[in-house]
Design an enzyme around this catalytic site. Structure first.
Site, PDB file in Angstrom:
ATOM      1  N   LEU A 134       0.828  -1.204   0.000  1.00 17.75           N
ATOM      2  CA  LEU A 134       0.000   0.000   0.000  1.00 17.75           C
ATOM      3  C   LEU A 134       0.868   1.264   0.000  1.00 17.75           C
ATOM      4  CD1 LEU A 134      -2.817  -0.946   2.566  1.00 17.75           C
ATOM      5  CD2 LEU A 134      -2.785  -1.264   0.076  1.00 17.75           C
ATOM      6  N   GLY A 145       2.529  -5.386   7.782  1.00 17.44           N
ATOM      7  CA  GLY A 145       1.593  -4.333   8.141  1.00 17.44           C
ATOM      8  C   GLY A 145       0.686  -3.935   7.002  1.00 17.44           C
ATOM      9  N   ASP A 146       1.272  -3.510   5.879  1.00 19.73           N
ATOM     10  CA  ASP A 146       0.465  -3.120   4.712  1.00 19.73           C
ATOM     11  C   ASP A 146       0.961  -3.830   3.461  1.00 19.73           C
ATOM     12  OD1 ASP A 146       2.864  -1.818   4.484  1.00 19.73           O
ATOM     13  OD2 ASP A 146       2.020   0.108   3.869  1.00 19.73           O
ATOM     14  N   GLU A 147       1.480  -5.038   3.650  1.00 15.99           N
ATOM     15  CA  GLU A 147       1.987  -5.845   2.536  1.00 15.99           C
ATOM     16  C   GLU A 147       1.119  -7.093   2.365  1.00 15.99           C
ATOM     17  OE1 GLU A 147       6.368  -6.252   1.958  1.00 15.99           O
ATOM     18  OE2 GLU A 147       6.393  -5.500   4.025  1.00 15.99           O
TER      19      GLU A 147
END
Length: 358
Positions: free
Chosen positions: A199, A240-242
């Protein structure tokens, strides 16, 4: 002179599977349990050898031969279905008034109990079959209890395994599940594509609107990815945002690029949260399993990382395929200009303004 009525009364209580024959081989009285085997077909008045087939002794085929078989063990069965197997013993009545045949189920008692819904009341109180029935009932109860316990244990084990392989925030697979699925695919011959999605501007959402907004965004992203993939594909949150997406039996670059672009387009749409709008984007890198002669998990994940790095270098909000020889220091834009999109610029500007204000 034998009173047949009194004899029948006694036999019903002592031998509930008896048959009282007259001298012609016709059944004049039948025990209540035996009659239960054919509740719609009264046996009384029927010929014994027409109702029962005598299997042994094979030499007995007539009524006189049957009457002369006193003391011999009889093996017989009913002639119509179900052909329940029976054992019997015949005892002639004094004065050639006929004979008594006492029947039992032998080892077929369990089938009979099942087929005819018999209970302990259908057997003589001294019949050892009663004890066998109690043992069978106890065994059945124990087996049923064991079956239910096993089902509960299996359910608990499945739930524990599911929890161990699930990201609790998004409901997606986690890194452990992805490693397991990737190992299974690599052990087989199924071609697949691995897509690494990261993201953009997610940190800005956390910094400006708080972690509750960040969690809301991650859950929204998870729903979008599930909607844009097939049921047998894998969507996993590995950081986390992967995220990693694994597409079984899919190697077509145009189709994969279309999926990646749809994901990017949908993730660039504003995400409402408590009267605010969360703005993010995504960069995507894809590698095909067929790009390596003998791929392993670390090689594929590294290649997808390089493709993702290429997408970041191209200005984010874009998609890149891994190309042979690609490295983190030799990445060139492949499909889209490096200029950020208006949405990216707006998101970046909003984030910078909030950071300065704070």
């Amino acid at each position: 002179m034998i009173d047949l009525e009194d004899l029948a009364f006694l036999l019903e209580r002592l031998c509930p599977m008896f048959v009282l024959l007259d001298r012609s081989g016709r059944m004049t009285r039948v025990g209540p349990t035996l009659q239960k085997l054919r509740p719609e077909q009264p046996m009384q008045g029927e010929k014994f050898l027409e109702t029962f087939e005598l299997l042994r002794p094979r030499s007995v085929a007539t009524v006189p031969a049957l009457m002369a078989s006193s003391g011999a063990k009889l093996h017989l069965s009913l002639r119509d279905e179900p052909r329940t197997a029976l054992k019997g013993l015949i005892v002639p009545l004094p004065g050639e008034h006929g004979a008594i045949v006492n029947l039992s189920f032998g080892i077929s008692i369990l089938d009979a109990v099942r087929d005819y819904a018999l209970t302990s009341a259908d057997f003589s109180g001294t019949d050892l079959a009663i004890e066998l029935l109690y043992l069978v009932e106890a065994k059945s109860a124990a087996m049923e209890a064991s079956r239910k316990l096993n089902l509960r244990l299996q359910g608990a084990m499945i739930a524990a395994e599911e929890q161990a392989f699930t990201d609790t925030l998004t409901g997606l697979k986690n890194r452990r599940a992805m490693d397991h699925i990737l190992s299974r695919l690599l052990a087989g011959t199924t071609p697949f594509a691995l897509m690494h999605l990261d993201l953009d501007y997610f940190k800005s959402v956390n910094d400006t609107l708080g972690h509750a907004a960040g969690d809301h965004v991650l859950q929204h992203v998870a729903r979008v990815m599930v909607e844009e993939t097939r049921g047998d594909d894998t969507v996993a949150r590995i950081g986390g945002d992967e995220f990693v997406l694994i597409f079984n039996h899919l190697q077509e670059r145009e189709r994969l690029d279309s999926i990646a672009r749809r994901l990017i387009d949908r993730l660039e749409e504003p995400i409402p949260f408590n009267g605010e709008e969360c703005r993010i984007s995504a960069s995507v890198g894809t590698v095909l399993s067929s790009q390596f002669a003998r791929p392993d998990a670390s090689t594929l994940l590294h290649a997808a990382d390089l493709a993702l790095y290429a997408a970041k270098r191209a200005g984010r909000a874009t998609h890149r395929f891994y190309e042979a020889g690609q490295s983190s220091t030799s990445v060139e834009p492949l499909e889209r200009a490096a200029t950020p999109s208006p949405q990216e610029e707006a998101a970046a500007g909003q984030g910078a303004a909030r950071n300065l204000a704070s």
